[in-house]
Design a protein around this motif. Structure first.
Motif, PDB file in Angstrom:
ATOM      1  N   LEU A  56      37.088 -25.164  70.580  1.00 22.86           N
ATOM      2  CA  LEU A  56      36.707 -25.575  71.933  1.00 22.86           C
ATOM      3  C   LEU A  56      36.795 -27.083  72.117  1.00 22.86           C
ATOM      4  CD1 LEU A  56      33.651 -23.261  72.708  1.00 22.86           C
ATOM      5  CD2 LEU A  56      36.071 -22.894  73.186  1.00 22.86           C
ATOM      6  N   HIS A  57      37.118 -27.796  71.038  1.00 21.79           N
ATOM      7  CA  HIS A  57      37.215 -29.259  71.082  1.00 21.79           C
ATOM      8  C   HIS A  57      38.675 -29.672  70.948  1.00 21.79           C
ATOM      9  CE1 HIS A  57      32.758 -29.731  69.607  1.00 21.79           C
ATOM     10  NE2 HIS A  57      32.875 -29.156  70.795  1.00 21.79           N
ATOM     11  N   GLU A  58      39.230 -30.237  71.992  1.00 21.07           N
ATOM     12  CA  GLU A  58      40.649 -30.572  71.997  1.00 21.07           C
ATOM     13  C   GLU A  58      41.015 -31.583  70.924  1.00 21.07           C
ATOM     14  OE1 GLU A  58      44.185 -31.941  75.118  1.00 21.07           O
ATOM     15  OE2 GLU A  58      42.092 -31.817  75.797  1.00 21.07           O
ATOM     16  N   ASP A  59      40.128 -32.550  70.651  1.00 22.05           N
ATOM     17  CA  ASP A  59      40.464 -33.569  69.665  1.00 22.05           C
ATOM     18  C   ASP A  59      40.647 -32.974  68.270  1.00 22.05           C
ATOM     19  OD1 ASP A  59      37.773 -32.943  69.498  1.00 22.05           O
ATOM     20  OD2 ASP A  59      37.159 -34.954  68.910  1.00 22.05           O
ATOM     21  N   GLU A  60      40.022 -31.818  68.003  1.00 24.92           N
ATOM     22  CA  GLU A  60      40.176 -31.206  66.687  1.00 24.92           C
ATOM     23  C   GLU A  60      41.578 -30.616  66.498  1.00 24.92           C
ATOM     24  OE1 GLU A  60      37.174 -29.016  64.839  1.00 24.92           O
ATOM     25  OE2 GLU A  60      35.524 -30.171  65.717  1.00 24.92           O
ATOM     26  N   PHE A  61      42.236 -30.268  67.592  1.00 25.61           N
ATOM     27  CA  PHE A  61      43.616 -29.788  67.486  1.00 25.61           C
ATOM     28  C   PHE A  61      44.557 -30.934  67.117  1.00 25.61           C
ATOM     29  CE2 PHE A  61      41.821 -26.213  69.664  1.00 25.61           C
ATOM     30  CZ  PHE A  61      42.596 -25.134  69.268  1.00 25.61           C
ATOM     31  N   ILE A  62      44.238 -32.122  67.578  1.00 21.55           N
ATOM     32  CA  ILE A  62      45.043 -33.288  67.212  1.00 21.55           C
ATOM     33  C   ILE A  62      44.903 -33.567  65.721  1.00 21.55           C
ATOM     34  CG2 ILE A  62      45.380 -35.751  67.619  1.00 21.55           C
ATOM     35  CD1 ILE A  62      44.255 -35.272  70.462  1.00 21.55           C
ATOM     36  N   ALA A  63      43.670 -33.488  65.214  1.00 24.23           N
ATOM     37  CA  ALA A  63      43.437 -33.682  63.784  1.00 24.23           C
ATOM     38  C   ALA A  63      44.087 -32.571  62.962  1.00 24.23           C
ATOM     39  CB  ALA A  63      41.935 -33.741  63.509  1.00 24.23           C
ATOM     40  N   LEU A  64      44.027 -31.338  63.482  1.00 18.41           N
ATOM     41  CA  LEU A  64      44.649 -30.208  62.799  1.00 18.41           C
ATOM     42  C   LEU A  64      46.155 -30.411  62.686  1.00 18.41           C
ATOM     43  CD1 LEU A  64      44.483 -27.320  61.602  1.00 18.41           C
ATOM     44  CD2 LEU A  64      44.736 -26.457  63.948  1.00 18.41           C
ATOM     45  N   LYS A  65      46.767 -30.880  63.746  1.00 16.75           N
ATOM     46  CA  LYS A  65      48.210 -31.137  63.734  1.00 16.75           C
ATOM     47  C   LYS A  65      48.569 -32.128  62.633  1.00 16.75           C
ATOM     48  CE  LYS A  65      51.982 -32.929  66.577  1.00 16.75           C
ATOM     49  NZ  LYS A  65      52.372 -33.443  67.922  1.00 16.75           N
ATOM     50  N   ASP A  66      47.801 -33.200  62.522  1.00 10.31           N
ATOM     51  CA  ASP A  66      48.066 -34.206  61.492  1.00 10.31           C
ATOM     52  C   ASP A  66      47.935 -33.607  60.091  1.00 10.31           C
ATOM     53  OD1 ASP A  66      48.489 -36.088  63.449  1.00 10.31           O
ATOM     54  OD2 ASP A  66      46.446 -36.895  63.374  1.00 10.31           O
ATOM     55  N   SER A  67      46.939 -32.740  59.903  1.00  9.94           N
ATOM     56  CA  SER A  67      46.734 -32.109  58.595  1.00  9.94           C
ATOM     57  C   SER A  67      47.897 -31.200  58.242  1.00  9.94           C
ATOM     58  CB  SER A  67      45.430 -31.308  58.588  1.00  9.94           C
ATOM     59  OG  SER A  67      44.311 -32.145  58.759  1.00  9.94           O
ATOM     60  N   ILE A  68      48.405 -30.453  59.236  1.00 13.36           N
ATOM     61  CA  ILE A  68      49.518 -29.532  58.985  1.00 13.36           C
ATOM     62  C   ILE A  68      50.791 -30.302  58.651  1.00 13.36           C
ATOM     63  CG2 ILE A  68      51.011 -27.801  60.044  1.00 13.36           C
ATOM     64  CD1 ILE A  68      48.539 -26.933  61.675  1.00 13.36           C
ATOM     65  N   ILE A  69      51.038 -31.374  59.377  1.00 11.76           N
ATOM     66  CA  ILE A  69      52.221 -32.200  59.101  1.00 11.76           C
ATOM     67  C   ILE A  69      52.169 -32.743  57.676  1.00 11.76           C
ATOM     68  CG2 ILE A  69      53.373 -34.370  59.692  1.00 11.76           C
ATOM     69  CD1 ILE A  69      52.594 -33.840  62.607  1.00 11.76           C
ATOM     70  N   ALA A  70      50.980 -33.140  57.264  1.00 16.47           N
ATOM     71  CA  ALA A  70      50.824 -33.750  55.950  1.00 16.47           C
ATOM     72  C   ALA A  70      50.935 -32.743  54.805  1.00 16.47           C
ATOM     73  CB  ALA A  70      49.478 -34.471  55.868  1.00 16.47           C
ATOM     74  N   THR A  71      50.605 -31.478  55.069  1.00 15.23           N
ATOM     75  CA  THR A  71      50.538 -30.506  53.968  1.00 15.23           C
ATOM     76  C   THR A  71      51.650 -29.460  53.975  1.00 15.23           C
ATOM     77  OG1 THR A  71      49.026 -29.113  55.270  1.00 15.23           O
ATOM     78  CG2 THR A  71      48.036 -30.719  53.768  1.00 15.23           C
TER      79      THR A  71
END
Length: 252
Positions: free
Chosen positions: A64-79
């Motif tokens: 429900l928090h949009e900013d967490e999707f931005i952080a999730l995207k960065d984590s996926i790119i990195a891993t």
């Protein structure tokens, strides 16, 4: 749908699954068990999935928090890098602690509960489409799918009731259809789908299982197999479609 399962089986699938409930966890387990080269990323809110796997990445997400999707995207790119499938399984039907339960009549309607149901059933998919679809592999067929519900079909509504849940799923379906149109302009190999999983034996359906016809209450494992079969058999020509668990096209 045009079968392309053999083509899909040959590649190393990278799948992002939002939500680690009954369906999300079963999807991850089935994909990992049936494709020795697959890698799954699964998100959780409060409790991580109970199973582990060397090709499973588990990441936290409050959807429900949009900013967490931005952080999730960065984590996926990195891993992991680009994904082939993104599947959202997050949703709500009832929550005793919050007083959320499907309304049987208009007198039961509560605006605050309606807003909560709408947020839980629509925002995760919209945020995922906004921030994560850029991760989809542009070199081959890629899929963005969300678990919806047949009761969200306006044309199929013959029994009434369940005002908030029906409306939220109808809204979700409209979002999916609109997302499909936009993504088709950006990537011709993208397929965007709404999926009706049928009634799955889970916490979500537990209070309502007594009314389910015999043979139509599916284990999470069976639900996962049925949905994966659909995903393996669609092409980009099927984008913007609403499929039932058995492959039937449902009316919006």
């Amino acid at each position: 749908m045009t079968p392309n399962k053999k083509e899909a089986d040959k590649k190393s699938l990278k799948v992002l699954i939002l939500g680690s409930g009954a369906i999300g966890s079963a999807l991850a387990q089935s994909i990992l068990s049936n494709n020795t080269d697959a890698h799954c990323i699964i998100t959780y809110h409060r409790n991580p999935p109970s199973f582990q796997h060397p090709r499973l990445t588990v990441l936290p997400l409050n959807a429900l928090h949009e900013d967490e999707f931005i952080a999730l995207k960065d984590s996926i790119i990195a891993t992991v890098g680009p994904a082939d499938w993104i599947i959202n399984t997050i949703g709500i039907l009832h929550d005793h602690n919050k007083g959320i339960f499907p309304e049987k009549r208009l007198l039961d309607f509560d605006a605050k509960i309606f807003t909560q149901v709408l947020e839980h059933n629509v925002l995760p998919t919209v945020y995922a489409a906004k921030h994560l679809t850029s991760l989809l592999n542009k070199n081959s067929l890629c899929i963005f799918a969300a678990v919806s519900a047949k009761v969200g079909s306006i044309e199929d509504n013959r029994q009434g009731g369940w005002y908030s849940y029906r409306a939220s799923k109808a809204c979700l379906n409209m979002m999916i259809k609109t997302i499909a149109i936009e993504l088709a302009h950006k990537n011709k190999k993208t397929c965007v789908l709404a999926l009706h999983p049928g009634t799955t034996d889970s916490h979500l359906s537990e209070p309502f299982q007594k009314n389910v016809p015999e043979g139509k209450l599916f284990t999470p494992e069976r639900t996962a197999e049925q949905l994966i079969k659909i995903l393996h058999n669609v092409t980009s020509d099927n984008t913007g479609s609403f499929y039932s668990w058995d492959g039937e096209l449902l009316p919006w």
